[in-house]
Design a protein around this motif. Structure first.
Motif, PDB file in Angstrom:
ATOM      1  N   VAL A  39       0.723  -1.247   0.096  1.00 13.68           N
ATOM      2  CA  VAL A  39      -0.043  -0.061   0.030  1.00 13.68           C
ATOM      3  C   VAL A  39       0.883   1.118  -0.020  1.00 13.68           C
ATOM      4  O   VAL A  39       0.708   2.228  -0.692  1.00 13.68           O
ATOM      5  CB  VAL A  39      -1.013   0.053   1.106  1.00 13.68           C
ATOM      6  CG1 VAL A  39      -1.699   1.284   1.306  1.00 13.68           C
ATOM      7  CG2 VAL A  39      -1.883  -1.157   1.025  1.00 13.68           C
ATOM      8  N   SER A  40       1.749   1.240   0.915  1.00 16.40           N
ATOM      9  CA  SER A  40       2.743   2.467   0.824  1.00 16.40           C
ATOM     10  C   SER A  40       3.483   2.604  -0.552  1.00 16.40           C
ATOM     11  O   SER A  40       3.655   3.815  -0.914  1.00 16.40           O
ATOM     12  CB  SER A  40       3.840   2.152   1.984  1.00 16.40           C
ATOM     13  OG  SER A  40       3.260   2.448   3.270  1.00 16.40           O
ATOM     14  N   ALA A  41       4.085   1.513  -1.226  1.00 23.04           N
ATOM     15  CA  ALA A  41       4.920   1.605  -2.113  1.00 23.04           C
ATOM     16  C   ALA A  41       3.756   2.098  -3.349  1.00 23.04           C
ATOM     17  O   ALA A  41       4.136   3.194  -3.989  1.00 23.04           O
ATOM     18  CB  ALA A  41       5.395   0.526  -2.626  1.00 23.04           C
ATOM     19  N   VAL A  42       2.527   1.698  -3.568  1.00 24.34           N
ATOM     20  CA  VAL A  42       1.934   2.252  -4.502  1.00 24.34           C
ATOM     21  C   VAL A  42       1.254   3.537  -4.243  1.00 24.34           C
ATOM     22  O   VAL A  42       1.296   4.387  -5.236  1.00 24.34           O
ATOM     23  CB  VAL A  42       0.133   1.416  -4.633  1.00 24.34           C
ATOM     24  CG1 VAL A  42      -0.723   2.034  -5.297  1.00 24.34           C
ATOM     25  CG2 VAL A  42       0.713  -0.147  -5.010  1.00 24.34           C
ATOM     26  N   THR A  43       1.075   4.110  -3.114  1.00 21.28           N
ATOM     27  CA  THR A  43       0.923   5.305  -2.592  1.00 21.28           C
ATOM     28  C   THR A  43       1.880   6.339  -3.102  1.00 21.28           C
ATOM     29  O   THR A  43       1.839   7.420  -3.367  1.00 21.28           O
ATOM     30  CB  THR A  43       0.268   5.545  -1.183  1.00 21.28           C
ATOM     31  OG1 THR A  43      -0.718   4.666  -0.833  1.00 21.28           O
ATOM     32  CG2 THR A  43       0.090   6.839  -0.850  1.00 21.28           C
ATOM     33  N   TRP A  44       3.090   5.834  -2.658  1.00 17.21           N
ATOM     34  CA  TRP A  44       4.443   6.705  -2.959  1.00 17.21           C
ATOM     35  C   TRP A  44       4.561   6.800  -4.669  1.00 17.21           C
ATOM     36  O   TRP A  44       4.768   8.169  -4.842  1.00 17.21           O
ATOM     37  CB  TRP A  44       5.653   6.015  -2.531  1.00 17.21           C
ATOM     38  CG  TRP A  44       6.898   6.423  -2.681  1.00 17.21           C
ATOM     39  CD1 TRP A  44       7.207   7.708  -3.172  1.00 17.21           C
ATOM     40  CD2 TRP A  44       8.203   5.970  -2.404  1.00 17.21           C
ATOM     41  NE1 TRP A  44       8.574   8.106  -3.260  1.00 17.21           N
ATOM     42  CE2 TRP A  44       9.418   6.829  -2.649  1.00 17.21           C
ATOM     43  CE3 TRP A  44       8.604   4.519  -2.026  1.00 17.21           C
ATOM     44  CZ2 TRP A  44      10.756   6.669  -2.747  1.00 17.21           C
ATOM     45  CZ3 TRP A  44      10.095   4.471  -1.815  1.00 17.21           C
ATOM     46  CH2 TRP A  44      10.850   5.375  -2.153  1.00 17.21           C
ATOM     47  N   GLY A  45       4.201   5.924  -5.143  1.00 19.44           N
ATOM     48  CA  GLY A  45       4.434   6.048  -6.674  1.00 19.44           C
ATOM     49  C   GLY A  45       3.307   7.024  -7.351  1.00 19.44           C
ATOM     50  O   GLY A  45       3.526   7.554  -8.032  1.00 19.44           O
ATOM     51  N   LEU A  46       2.194   6.936  -6.837  1.00 18.81           N
ATOM     52  CA  LEU A  46       1.101   7.645  -7.425  1.00 18.81           C
ATOM     53  C   LEU A  46       1.354   9.359  -6.802  1.00 18.81           C
ATOM     54  O   LEU A  46       0.856  10.010  -7.642  1.00 18.81           O
ATOM     55  CB  LEU A  46      -0.500   7.260  -6.922  1.00 18.81           C
ATOM     56  CG  LEU A  46      -0.842   5.598  -7.568  1.00 18.81           C
ATOM     57  CD1 LEU A  46      -2.230   5.250  -6.750  1.00 18.81           C
ATOM     58  CD2 LEU A  46      -0.869   6.029  -8.876  1.00 18.81           C
ATOM     59  N   ALA A  47       1.619   9.365  -5.601  1.00 21.81           N
ATOM     60  CA  ALA A  47       1.796  10.644  -5.187  1.00 21.81           C
ATOM     61  C   ALA A  47       2.967  11.405  -5.834  1.00 21.81           C
ATOM     62  O   ALA A  47       2.816  12.360  -6.250  1.00 21.81           O
ATOM     63  CB  ALA A  47       2.015  10.721  -3.426  1.00 21.81           C
ATOM     64  N   ALA A  59       4.697   8.584   2.243  1.00 16.24           N
ATOM     65  CA  ALA A  59       4.505   7.123   1.927  1.00 16.24           C
ATOM     66  C   ALA A  59       5.748   6.480   1.742  1.00 16.24           C
ATOM     67  O   ALA A  59       6.178   5.187   2.057  1.00 16.24           O
ATOM     68  CB  ALA A  59       3.778   7.115   0.595  1.00 16.24           C
ATOM     69  N   ARG A  60       6.770   7.229   1.456  1.00 17.19           N
ATOM     70  CA  ARG A  60       8.273   6.596   1.342  1.00 17.19           C
ATOM     71  C   ARG A  60       8.693   6.271   3.018  1.00 17.19           C
ATOM     72  O   ARG A  60       9.360   5.115   2.954  1.00 17.19           O
ATOM     73  CB  ARG A  60       9.199   7.855   0.808  1.00 17.19           C
ATOM     74  CG  ARG A  60      10.692   7.104   0.738  1.00 17.19           C
ATOM     75  CD  ARG A  60      11.733   8.459   0.149  1.00 17.19           C
ATOM     76  NE  ARG A  60      11.540   9.676   0.809  1.00 17.19           N
ATOM     77  CZ  ARG A  60      11.507  10.623   0.181  1.00 17.19           C
ATOM     78  NH1 ARG A  60      11.338  10.909  -1.079  1.00 17.19           N
ATOM     79  NH2 ARG A  60      11.478  11.880   1.044  1.00 17.19           N
ATOM     80  N   LEU A  61       8.463   7.083   3.716  1.00 11.64           N
ATOM     81  CA  LEU A  61       8.699   6.869   5.348  1.00 11.64           C
ATOM     82  C   LEU A  61       7.944   5.527   5.660  1.00 11.64           C
ATOM     83  O   LEU A  61       8.538   4.543   6.217  1.00 11.64           O
ATOM     84  CB  LEU A  61       8.291   8.015   6.195  1.00 11.64           C
ATOM     85  CG  LEU A  61       8.575   7.479   7.411  1.00 11.64           C
ATOM     86  CD1 LEU A  61      10.059   7.400   7.905  1.00 11.64           C
ATOM     87  CD2 LEU A  61       8.002   8.832   8.373  1.00 11.64           C
TER      88      LEU A  61
END
Length: 90
Positions: A39-47, A59-61
């Motif tokens: 979830v964090s990796a997908v959020t990081w990429g989209l953001a 999200a990177r954190l």
């Protein structure tokens, strides 16, 4: 004089059951950590793609925290065995 002092897990009632519970909790932590990593990796990429840099930083954190949590939970058994061996050697 060297003595062999170590915890007596046989004296604890239900020690085998306790071991099963700890194993189940570690499995739960690993599964949860991997799901949150995705979830964090997908959020990081989209953001990052859409220009939301504050969200991308958080999200990177989250990705790094999930990696650390999964690594710590995976190494927990080895860590406990090391500490028990260290304590017995003192």
């Amino acid at each position: 004089m060297i003595t062999d002092v170590f915890p007596n897990f046989g004296a604890v009632g239900g020690a085998g059951r306790l071991s099963d519970i700890i194993g189940a909790l570690l499995m739960f932590v690993l599964i949860t950590s991997v799901l949150l990593l995705v979830v964090s990796a997908v959020t990081w990429g989209l953001a990052a793609t859409n220009g939301h840099y504050q969200t991308a930083a958080k999200a990177r954190l989250g990705v790094w925290l999930c990696c650390g949590t999964a690594g710590l939970a995976g190494a927990c058994v080895a860590l406990v065995n090391f500490l028990l061996g260290l304590g017995a050697g003192l």
